[in-house]
Write an enzyme that holds these catalytic residues in place. Structure first.
Site, PDB file in Angstrom:
ATOM      1  CE  LYS A 180      -4.031  -2.255   0.695  1.00 33.76           C
ATOM      2  NZ  LYS A 180      -3.664  -3.682   0.697  1.00 33.76           N
TER       3      LYS A 180
HETATM    4  C1  LIG Z   1      -4.255  -4.852   0.132  1.00 32.02           C
HETATM    5  C2  LIG Z   1      -3.440  -6.100   0.081  1.00 32.02           C
HETATM    6  C3  LIG Z   1      -3.663  -7.105  -0.901  1.00 32.02           C
HETATM    7  C4  LIG Z   1      -4.796  -7.018  -1.896  1.00 32.02           C
HETATM    8  O1  LIG Z   1      -4.600  -6.024  -2.855  1.00 32.02           O
HETATM    9  P1  LIG Z   1      -5.824  -5.520  -3.767  1.00 32.02           P
HETATM   10  O2  LIG Z   1      -5.301  -4.343  -4.500  1.00 32.02           O
HETATM   11  O3  LIG Z   1      -6.905  -5.143  -2.775  1.00 32.02           O
HETATM   12  O4  LIG Z   1      -6.235  -6.639  -4.642  1.00 32.02           O
HETATM   13  C5  LIG Z   1      -2.802  -8.199  -0.936  1.00 32.02           C
HETATM   14  N1  LIG Z   1      -1.796  -8.332  -0.035  1.00 32.02           N
HETATM   15  C6  LIG Z   1      -1.563  -7.407   0.927  1.00 32.02           C
HETATM   16  C7  LIG Z   1      -0.458  -7.640   1.891  1.00 32.02           C
HETATM   17  C8  LIG Z   1      -2.363  -6.263   1.021  1.00 32.02           C
HETATM   18  O5  LIG Z   1      -2.113  -5.356   1.984  1.00 32.02           O
END
Ligand SMILES: *Cc1c(COP(=O)(O)O)cnc(C)c1O
Length: 495
Positions: free
Chosen positions: A113
């Site tokens: 993120k």
């Molecule tokens: C948010 C997240 C995901 C999923 O990503 P999306 O963009 O919602 O498909 C996968 N792994 C981790 C560690 C995340 O924080």
């Protein structure tokens, strides 16, 4: 370049407006009306650039309200060495059998993120300026863990903004909770909601739509905005790392410019994998996208069973909690593009989803989806086996989310025989999900997650990322727990 709502193509705005608003007023998601192509000159230049320059180039294709210098400045600040532990912002690790792990977790909160939430505050504050908005932007976030911390870290002490994060009191890991409750910054607030993630999310929606709260905000010179992946400003920065990974593979001599790759992504809300799809539309040579899910396999069924999306099914809590989701919001953007930007088709499908919890894609559209996407899922036992196998056979330590993707990729390769080099998105540091990783390796569990860091170091000889180590002994600043019925009162904390 203009942006339109997926549910009403008549609703046309510029990039700055799309980013400032977060979501379209009709509940649709803003999308660019054309996907810009990278030119031959771009492809010639990209491999020689560092990550920041690559990101600025890609963003510049979409965010035409911003100058090249602005975007380059934002990228330099967002992806600075001291935030990503060096110049290798998103390194690619080449393993056996065509696996190229794209590590997206070297940022300050140790999850992918950060790749978007480090640059979003720059994009958002500049967008507000460009549209002549002088009110303070209050970013509201409901989180199941990773988004909350990454948004807090991104917006902490950013002038002209305040940020409020709501998390379900029993729905995040101890490590995620400690990361959030110890957050520094004068403009941050963190509140625990009694209930689950859905309760937190609907509580936040209530704040967004409450008229009395809107008046109160207006009187204090404030407006609400959003930092989740429905905001285009969060999605656009993610396109860059797939293009960057490709350039790194070219630079390393692993592939030649023009060769095809596959992209495999551990998926929840469908934001990360959609960014890869957009990169392909810009010209990135991609053969297949492999959409990896955990036991909450609504997307696997969608891709494997003729385009039936059905969320009427049990919800499971798994060891890859950031993928525990039954409504993948960004799938709406894929539907918009494969239908040739048909807002009517998208609105109808989304209305069916709202009313019945399911929809079926028309066959002509499903064929287009199936040409680009494959999918698979695995449960917690297989995830743990993948973590252990990767460590024992290849000395690569992966977190449970990444392990789901590796497991699904290996299933895909065994079933199809497709040996195309595959970029696998690695979305979190293994130390962020220590408990599951220590267990998978057969180690002894400690009392709390912070002590677990040392257990994982003892097992592997690898050291935990500095931001997680720094949590040891830190005192929480925020301990407020509220009933969802009292959510509106929490806004006073921001005033
Ligand atoms: C948010 C997240 C995901 C999923 O990503 P999306 O963009 O919602 O498909 C996968 N792994 C981790 C560690 C995340 O924080």
């Amino acid at each position: 370049m203009d942006y339109v709502s997926t549910r009403n193509a008549g609703l046309r705005v510029r990039a700055a407006q799309a980013i400032a608003a977060g979501i379209a007023p009709d509940g649709g998601l803003f999308c660019p009306t054309e996907i810009p192509a990278l030119t031959q000159a771009d492809w010639d230049a990209l491999p020689g650039m560092d990550y920041r320059a690559r990101a600025a180039l890609v963003l510049g294709k979409y965010l035409t309200d911003f100058t090249g210098e602005e975007l380059a400045g934002f990228a330099r600040k967002a992806y600075a060495d001291d935030k990503f532990g060096g110049p290798d912002t998103a390194p690619v690790m080449t393993l056996k059998d065509g696996k190229h792990i794209l590590e997206l977790w070297h940022g300050p909160t140790c999850a992918f993120k950060d790749m978007a939430l480090q640059i979003l505050p720059h994009l958002l504050t500049a967008s507000l300026q460009k549209i002549g908005e002088t009110r303070t932007a209050c970013i509201l976030v409901a989180t199941s863990g990773d988004t909350g911390k990454a948004a807090l870290e991104g917006f902490a002490d950013v002038p002209g903004t305040k940020i409020m994060v709501y998390y379900p009191v029993d729905g995040v890991s101890p490590m995620q909770k400690l990361q959030m409750t110890t957050q520094a910054g004068d403009n941050v607030e963190v509140v625990a909601i009694r209930g689950n993630f859905d309760d937190a999310q609907s509580a936040v929606k209530r704040i967004f739509t409450d008229p009395a709260t809107a008046d109160k905000m207006q009187a204090h010179g404030m407006l609400f905005s959003s930092a989740n992946s429905i905001n285009w400003g969060r999605l656009a920065p993610q396109i860059a790392y797939y293009i960057s990974a490709y350039c790194d593979l070219v630079q390393a001599g692993t592939i030649r410019m023009g060769d095809k790759i596959n992209i495999c992504v551990p998926t929840g809300n469908f934001g990360n994998i959609l960014a890869g799809y957009l990169a392909k539309q810009m010209g990135l040579p991609v053969h297949k996208f492999i959409c990896a899910s955990n036991r909450n396999n609504v997307l696997t069924d969608f891709f494997k069973k003729g385009g039936v999306y059905d969320k009427n099914r049990p919800f499971y809590t798994t060891d890859s909690p950031s993928m525990d989701i039954l409504i993948s919001s960004n799938l709406e953007r894929l539907l918009f593009y494969i239908s040739g930007q048909n807002d009517k088709v998208v609105s109808e499908l989304m209305e069916q989803l709202r009313q019945e919890g399911r929809y079926t894609l028309p066959a002509s559209l499903f064929d287009k989806v199936a040409a680009d996407f494959d999918a698979g899922f695995c449960d917690d036992v297989q995830t743990a086996q993948a973590i252990r196998r990767l460590w024992e056979d290849e000395r690569y330590l992966s977190d449970p989310h990444t392990a789901v993707a590796v497991q699904v990729y290996e299933q895909y390769r065994a079933q199809t025989g497709d040996a195309t080099p595959t970029v696998i998105a690695s979305t979190a540091s293994p130390f962020k999900f220590c408990r599951a990783v220590v267990e998978a390796l057969g180690g002894k569990l400690e009392q709390d997650d912070v002590s677990q860091l040392d257990a994982l170091t003892a097992l592997t000889g690898l050291s935990a990322p500095a931001p997680l180590q720094a949590l040891k002994g830190k005192q929480p600043r925020f301990d407020r727990v509220v009933d969802k019925a009292n959510i509106l009162d929490t806004i006073d904390l921001l005033l």
